[in-house]
Design a protein around this motif. Sequence first.
Motif, mmCIF file in Angstrom:
data_model
loop_
_atom_site.group_PDB
_atom_site.id
_atom_site.type_symbol
_atom_site.label_atom_id
_atom_site.label_comp_id
_atom_site.label_asym_id
_atom_site.label_seq_id
_atom_site.Cartn_x
_atom_site.Cartn_y
_atom_site.Cartn_z
ATOM 1 N N ALA A 422 0.827 -1.217 0.000
ATOM 2 C CA ALA A 422 0.000 0.000 0.000
ATOM 3 C C ALA A 422 0.857 1.260 0.000
ATOM 4 N N VAL A 423 1.967 1.251 0.768
ATOM 5 C CA VAL A 423 2.831 2.440 0.831
ATOM 6 C C VAL A 423 3.547 2.662 -0.495
ATOM 7 N N LEU A 424 4.184 1.598 -1.020
ATOM 8 C CA LEU A 424 4.959 1.754 -2.251
ATOM 9 C C LEU A 424 4.092 2.091 -3.450
ATOM 10 N N LEU A 489 9.099 11.768 1.048
ATOM 11 C CA LEU A 489 8.167 10.986 1.851
ATOM 12 C C LEU A 489 7.509 11.846 2.922
ATOM 13 N N HIS A 490 8.280 12.717 3.564
ATOM 14 C CA HIS A 490 7.760 13.518 4.679
ATOM 15 C C HIS A 490 6.886 14.685 4.224
ATOM 16 N N SER A 494 1.423 12.666 -1.216
ATOM 17 C CA SER A 494 0.063 13.124 -0.969
ATOM 18 C C SER A 494 -0.294 13.079 0.510
ATOM 19 N N GLN A 495 0.252 12.090 1.234
ATOM 20 C CA GLN A 495 0.147 12.037 2.682
ATOM 21 C C GLN A 495 1.538 11.750 3.244
ATOM 22 N N PRO A 496 1.892 12.353 4.377
ATOM 23 C CA PRO A 496 3.236 12.101 4.936
ATOM 24 C C PRO A 496 3.462 10.624 5.220
ATOM 25 N N ILE A 497 4.667 10.147 4.927
ATOM 26 C CA ILE A 497 5.035 8.750 5.141
ATOM 27 C C ILE A 497 6.280 8.707 6.011
ATOM 28 N N ARG A 524 4.652 3.864 7.810
ATOM 29 C CA ARG A 524 3.271 4.242 8.109
ATOM 30 C C ARG A 524 2.901 5.530 7.367
ATOM 31 N N VAL A 525 1.696 5.544 6.811
ATOM 32 C CA VAL A 525 1.123 6.747 6.214
ATOM 33 C C VAL A 525 0.283 7.423 7.292
ATOM 34 N N ILE A 526 0.519 8.721 7.530
ATOM 35 C CA ILE A 526 -0.206 9.423 8.585
ATOM 36 C C ILE A 526 -0.972 10.594 7.987
#
Length: 705
Positions: A422-424, A489-490, A494-497, A524-526
Amino acid sequence: MILQFTFHIIILLILLVYSLYGESLSPNTIIAQPGCDSTCGDVIIPFPFGMKDPKCYGDKWFEIECRNKSSYNESSHTPYLKYVNLEVTSIGFDYIYIMNPVFQWNCDGKTSKSGIDLKGSPFRYSQDSNTFIAYSCNKLASLQSDGSTIGGCVSICDQNGNKDNACRGISCCQTSLPLHLSEYNVTLSDFSNNSISRECNYAFIKEQHLSNDYPAEELSSFDYVYAILEWEIVNGMMSNILNQLNHSSDSYCYNSNITSSSPNKTSSGWQCQCNDNFYGNPYISGSCTQQLYLQDNNILSYWFKYVGVSSSIGSIMLLFGLWWSYKTIRKKVIKKRKEKFFKRNGGLLLQERLSSEEVSIHKILFTLKDLERATDKFNVSRVLGKGGQGTVYKGMLVDGKIVAVKKFKVQGKIEEFINEFAVLSQINHRNVVKLIGCCLETNIPLLVYEFVPNGNLFEYLHVQNEDMLVTWDIRLRIATEIAGALFYLHSIASQPIYHRDIKSTNILLDEKYRAKVADFGTSRVISIEATHLTTVVQGTFGYLDPEYFHTSQFTDKSDVYSFGVVLAELITGRRPISMVICEEARNLASYFALSMEENQLFEIIDKRVVEESEKEQIIAVANLTYACLELNGRKRPTMKEVTLELERIQGQDRRFNAKQNHEEIKLARTEEYQHFDGYSMSNTLPIIHTETDSSEVMPILKSSS
């Protein structure tokens, strides 16, 4: 006629069951060499293992000594590997179960065990099947090999004195083993003044699922626990046997690298196995025999003879009907099995996570047949590496594209698989390893990535190889690329990872030695509004943010700290954790900070870095590293600030003076950044006087709280 039909039905149903489930009736199988004992107590001893006579075993390392524990009971005989003096409980054709010693401290009536040494033998501790575990209170349990620390974990005290059977860091901790482990010892040291010195502490390497079978209180009374060794026939051993087996039609041998520690993953030996639908001992020529339903000519001959005699149209129609039923049932079984694996491997959850994305999950799914063809049926010679989450294989797709296929472990790794996918799937960055697709129809989940050919940054920095030139320009470029990926990523995704496991082994290098951040199993996506993530503490010893360890709150600054450790590795050439005489030098992060504060920076910098780069550049990178390793996370820079600072250092004129440099940094930070929680880059960097000798560099100036 009815009796004929009944007989037909019984025979075909037997064949159907055998075809679907692969069952067979076991005839007498040749296990040991002729004239040799094949059992010791209740344990079967297959060749190349054997007892007594040298003709019964393939090499001295495979000699089994059958020791009698009781003169009144024959079953009390116990097998031991003679040359390493380890008790054996089960022997397979590529593994062996042993009783592994438990290391104990302050335990009444218990004596300390000596380390295990399998050097020179064909045996290695299985990385996939074993784990290192320690029960202690405020202790650091270190796993050592060849005088160096190769792993370890930290456990803290439970106020009620309870043991944690799940082993999540409360009075208990665990970690995975390195590859090709042949020799080890265990040490225990305090990291807190509140440690209980008189409490019984113990640590051991064990088979992975032992902790699920025994309570922690029972383990403390054990002297030995189960562990698994992998084995192979080392090159040069049993060459005459190998020549015989290479001409066998019922088995085959292949190259393996169980005992190899070479970075090139060259073959160190060989293993054998029976052909498909054969069983027996593949190390004895002619031992492998075909399964009953394919072998027993009497049953098949009787069946075909009876069908020939029975020429009725009804029988032919019945055979056709049964064949059609068999095909239909088999298709349904395969379809249900794939659906079962798809659900168990998180396919539904994966579809739910990707439902809001434009990418169609059906466009990135591979079949098991595709990946077996690509990896030569996951041949051991295609293994690129093994880790806590699974094994990575090199493969080539039908279009000629080279890929890396990651096979996850089944137990407890489904969430990591789903999370990494999901993250990648949301990341598109040149310095992040690219996800190509996945396979969910198998018992073990599979992910497919782009192939990154030059290994990882840890091997590049710390494994001696004359062909790998670790120049300053490459180090600086790699640092900038890693920082840019984390900045993306940070702040840009689209969302911070949060990556949560930044370390040099998770930085891959492509054909041009460009960095690729990998291994997003714990990421983790936050939400954009969130400032931190509260989780159970996990990470890699040596890279773990101390603030996260004490608060369980992971922030973007925790990734910054881990990156600071990698940056320290790049400019010092030192490992993050090392076993050296000087205790303060064992942890690279703290040793680096101490060297900066005591004006001893150039004593720990890699000699090659000093020779190839300007002093001003080294000092600038060292200042940035020190800022990233700040114990107070609020005072660390963001990855955006780190990235721009590294880009400035990389492109600067080497003849600038220190005063101008300091003023430019201060001006740049004032214009480009707003302060974040009281931090700014300008009040953290030191004022440097380049006119002085390297040993006289002024100490770094700490920012005020």
